[in-house]
Design a protein around this motif. Structure first.
Motif, PDB file in Angstrom:
ATOM      1  N   SER A   1       8.586  11.181  -7.297  1.00  0.00           N
ATOM      2  CA  SER A   1       7.478  12.121  -7.074  1.00  0.00           C
ATOM      3  C   SER A   1       7.996  13.471  -6.601  1.00  0.00           C
ATOM      4  O   SER A   1       7.489  14.525  -7.009  1.00  0.00           O
ATOM      5  CB  SER A   1       6.470  11.544  -6.071  1.00  0.00           C
ATOM      6  OG  SER A   1       7.078  11.279  -4.834  1.00  0.00           O
TER       7      SER A   1
ATOM      8  N   GLY B 117       0.741   6.641  -7.074  1.00  0.00           N
ATOM      9  CA  GLY B 117      -0.289   7.634  -7.366  1.00  0.00           C
ATOM     10  C   GLY B 117       0.252   9.044  -7.306  1.00  0.00           C
ATOM     11  O   GLY B 117      -0.111   9.897  -8.130  1.00  0.00           O
ATOM     12  N   GLN B 118       1.147   9.314  -6.349  1.00  0.00           N
ATOM     13  CA  GLN B 118       1.722  10.654  -6.225  1.00  0.00           C
ATOM     14  C   GLN B 118       2.594  10.986  -7.423  1.00  0.00           C
ATOM     15  O   GLN B 118       2.623  12.131  -7.884  1.00  0.00           O
ATOM     16  CB  GLN B 118       2.537  10.751  -4.941  1.00  0.00           C
ATOM     17  CG  GLN B 118       2.850  12.174  -4.513  1.00  0.00           C
ATOM     18  CD  GLN B 118       1.592  12.948  -4.161  1.00  0.00           C
ATOM     19  OE1 GLN B 118       0.851  12.559  -3.259  1.00  0.00           O
ATOM     20  NE2 GLN B 118       1.329  14.027  -4.877  1.00  0.00           N
TER      21      GLN B 118
ATOM     22  N   LYS C 155       1.949   1.794  -3.491  1.00  0.00           N
ATOM     23  CA  LYS C 155       0.818   2.191  -4.337  1.00  0.00           C
ATOM     24  C   LYS C 155       0.491   3.673  -4.140  1.00  0.00           C
ATOM     25  O   LYS C 155       0.191   4.391  -5.100  1.00  0.00           O
ATOM     26  CB  LYS C 155      -0.411   1.346  -4.011  1.00  0.00           C
ATOM     27  CG  LYS C 155      -0.354  -0.068  -4.551  1.00  0.00           C
ATOM     28  CD  LYS C 155      -1.651  -0.788  -4.259  1.00  0.00           C
ATOM     29  CE  LYS C 155      -1.567  -2.211  -4.782  1.00  0.00           C
ATOM     30  NZ  LYS C 155      -1.989  -3.212  -3.821  1.00  0.00           N
ATOM     31  N   LYS C 156       0.547   4.103  -2.891  1.00  0.00           N
ATOM     32  CA  LYS C 156       0.279   5.519  -2.602  1.00  0.00           C
ATOM     33  C   LYS C 156       1.286   6.408  -3.320  1.00  0.00           C
ATOM     34  O   LYS C 156       0.927   7.440  -3.904  1.00  0.00           O
ATOM     35  CB  LYS C 156       0.334   5.750  -1.093  1.00  0.00           C
ATOM     36  CG  LYS C 156       0.112   7.201  -0.683  1.00  0.00           C
ATOM     37  CD  LYS C 156       0.211   7.362   0.828  1.00  0.00           C
ATOM     38  CE  LYS C 156       0.046   8.829   1.225  1.00  0.00           C
ATOM     39  NZ  LYS C 156       0.169   9.008   2.703  1.00  0.00           N
ATOM     40  N   GLU C 157       2.554   6.016  -3.288  1.00  0.00           N
ATOM     41  CA  GLU C 157       3.593   6.832  -3.917  1.00  0.00           C
ATOM     42  C   GLU C 157       3.516   6.765  -5.440  1.00  0.00           C
ATOM     43  O   GLU C 157       3.833   7.732  -6.127  1.00  0.00           O
ATOM     44  CB  GLU C 157       4.966   6.397  -3.432  1.00  0.00           C
ATOM     45  CG  GLU C 157       6.004   7.499  -3.482  1.00  0.00           C
ATOM     46  CD  GLU C 157       5.644   8.687  -2.595  1.00  0.00           C
ATOM     47  OE1 GLU C 157       5.833   9.838  -3.052  1.00  0.00           O
ATOM     48  OE2 GLU C 157       5.174   8.491  -1.464  1.00  0.00           O
TER      49      GLU C 157
ATOM     50  N   LYS D  32       9.519   7.745  -4.045  1.00  0.00           N
ATOM     51  CA  LYS D  32       9.485   9.040  -3.367  1.00  0.00           C
ATOM     52  C   LYS D  32      10.399  10.040  -4.066  1.00  0.00           C
ATOM     53  O   LYS D  32      10.047  11.219  -4.226  1.00  0.00           O
ATOM     54  CB  LYS D  32       9.900   8.887  -1.903  1.00  0.00           C
ATOM     55  CG  LYS D  32       8.837   8.234  -1.027  1.00  0.00           C
ATOM     56  CD  LYS D  32       9.285   8.194   0.425  1.00  0.00           C
ATOM     57  CE  LYS D  32       8.177   7.634   1.314  1.00  0.00           C
ATOM     58  NZ  LYS D  32       8.584   7.593   2.740  1.00  0.00           N
TER      59      LYS D  32
ATOM     60  N   ASP E 161       0.813  -1.222   0.000  1.00  0.00           N
ATOM     61  CA  ASP E 161       0.000   0.000   0.000  1.00  0.00           C
ATOM     62  C   ASP E 161       0.845   1.270   0.000  1.00  0.00           C
ATOM     63  O   ASP E 161       0.490   2.266  -0.634  1.00  0.00           O
ATOM     64  CB  ASP E 161      -0.951   0.011   1.194  1.00  0.00           C
ATOM     65  CG  ASP E 161      -2.088  -0.997   1.048  1.00  0.00           C
ATOM     66  OD1 ASP E 161      -2.289  -1.491  -0.089  1.00  0.00           O
ATOM     67  OD2 ASP E 161      -2.766  -1.293   2.050  1.00  0.00           O
ATOM     68  N   ALA E 162       1.962   1.256   0.738  1.00  0.00           N
ATOM     69  CA  ALA E 162       2.814   2.447   0.784  1.00  0.00           C
ATOM     70  C   ALA E 162       3.355   2.766  -0.607  1.00  0.00           C
ATOM     71  O   ALA E 162       3.412   3.931  -1.010  1.00  0.00           O
ATOM     72  CB  ALA E 162       3.963   2.233   1.764  1.00  0.00           C
TER      73      ALA E 162
ATOM     74  N   GLU F  29       8.136   7.165   8.866  1.00  0.00           N
ATOM     75  CA  GLU F  29       6.808   6.599   8.657  1.00  0.00           C
ATOM     76  C   GLU F  29       6.083   6.522   9.996  1.00  0.00           C
ATOM     77  O   GLU F  29       6.703   6.214  11.026  1.00  0.00           O
ATOM     78  CB  GLU F  29       6.915   5.204   8.048  1.00  0.00           C
ATOM     79  CG  GLU F  29       7.467   5.184   6.636  1.00  0.00           C
ATOM     80  CD  GLU F  29       6.576   5.933   5.665  1.00  0.00           C
ATOM     81  OE1 GLU F  29       5.338   5.852   5.808  1.00  0.00           O
ATOM     82  OE2 GLU F  29       7.113   6.620   4.791  1.00  0.00           O
TER      83      GLU F  29
END
Length: 219
Positions: free
Chosen positions: A163, A38-39, A34-36, A160, A31-32, A212
């Protein structure tokens, strides 16, 4: 199923109301990551606006003409950047050398990160190993010269950095859009760029050093 494991993992097919919450599937990295991912996609899309502004400034066209050109010629970001580079070379009066250098740097960085973004957004992601903030992505439509699968490993830190790099490019393009329309002298322009670089460095250090949250701190 690929050599680095299943891309999709299905849950237990014997589901009752009691354990329905356990039902589901896993696809791609954790999930971490996937979030990045998206960013990265969001930050890349943000860059379109200042690119369009810079194109309009350098071409000397009105908003309506600019959008007519983009729509009818189906101009994408790659072609837009090529046009910006060409227009910057023939602009009269000439662009301040400091701005020209910054513009070249920002466009080159955008090009590099766009290619990385395309891999992140369009390749097929494999599952992350348990407790590992990393995953492989493959391009099933491409093969290496030896006919092996095209596979690349990404970490959460890689995402990271991508992004953050894109949001830096977005900020730089916005600043360049403003300076292209200004008449500031060389000394003031230098100060603007120095201050800008200092702010970006502080943001980068703060973002990449941010720990985190622990599980107890999560809502």
């Amino acid at each position: 199923m690929r050599q680095f494991g299943a891309i999709v993992k299905l849950g237990d097919s014997k589901v009752t109301d009691k354990d329905a919450a356990k039902w589901g599937y896993e696809a791609g990295p954790n999930d971490a990551m996937k979030k990045e991912i998206g960013q990265v996609v969001v930050n890349h899309a943000l860059c379109d606006s200042p690119l369009l502004d810079i194109f309009q400034i350098l071409s000397g066209t009105s908003v309506s003409v600019t959008f007519a050109l983009v729509r009818t010629l189906n101009i994408k970001a790659g072609a837009m950047i090529m046009a910006i580079k060409a227009l910057a070379q023939i602009r009269e009066p000439e662009i301040n050398p400091a701005i020209q250098k910054r513009l070249s740097m920002a466009l080159s960085e955008h090009d590099k990160l766009s290619r990385l973004r395309n891999e992140i957004a369009h390749w097929q992601w494999h599952l992350s190993l348990e407790g590992v903030d990393a995953a492989h992505a493959s391009n099933d439509w491409r093969r290496n010269p030896d006919n092996s699968q095209v596979i690349k490993r990404f970490t959460l830190e890689d995402l990271k950095n991508a992004s953050l790099g894109l949001i830096n490019v977005y900020a730089a393009l916005n600043l360049l859009s403003a300076t292209l329309q200004s008449t500031v002298d060389g000394e003031k322009l230098t100060r603007i760029f120095v201050d800008f670089d200092e702010v970006l460095k502080r943001v980068q250090d703060a973002v990449l050093d941010l720990p985190e949250p622990s599980a107890e701190e999560l809502p």
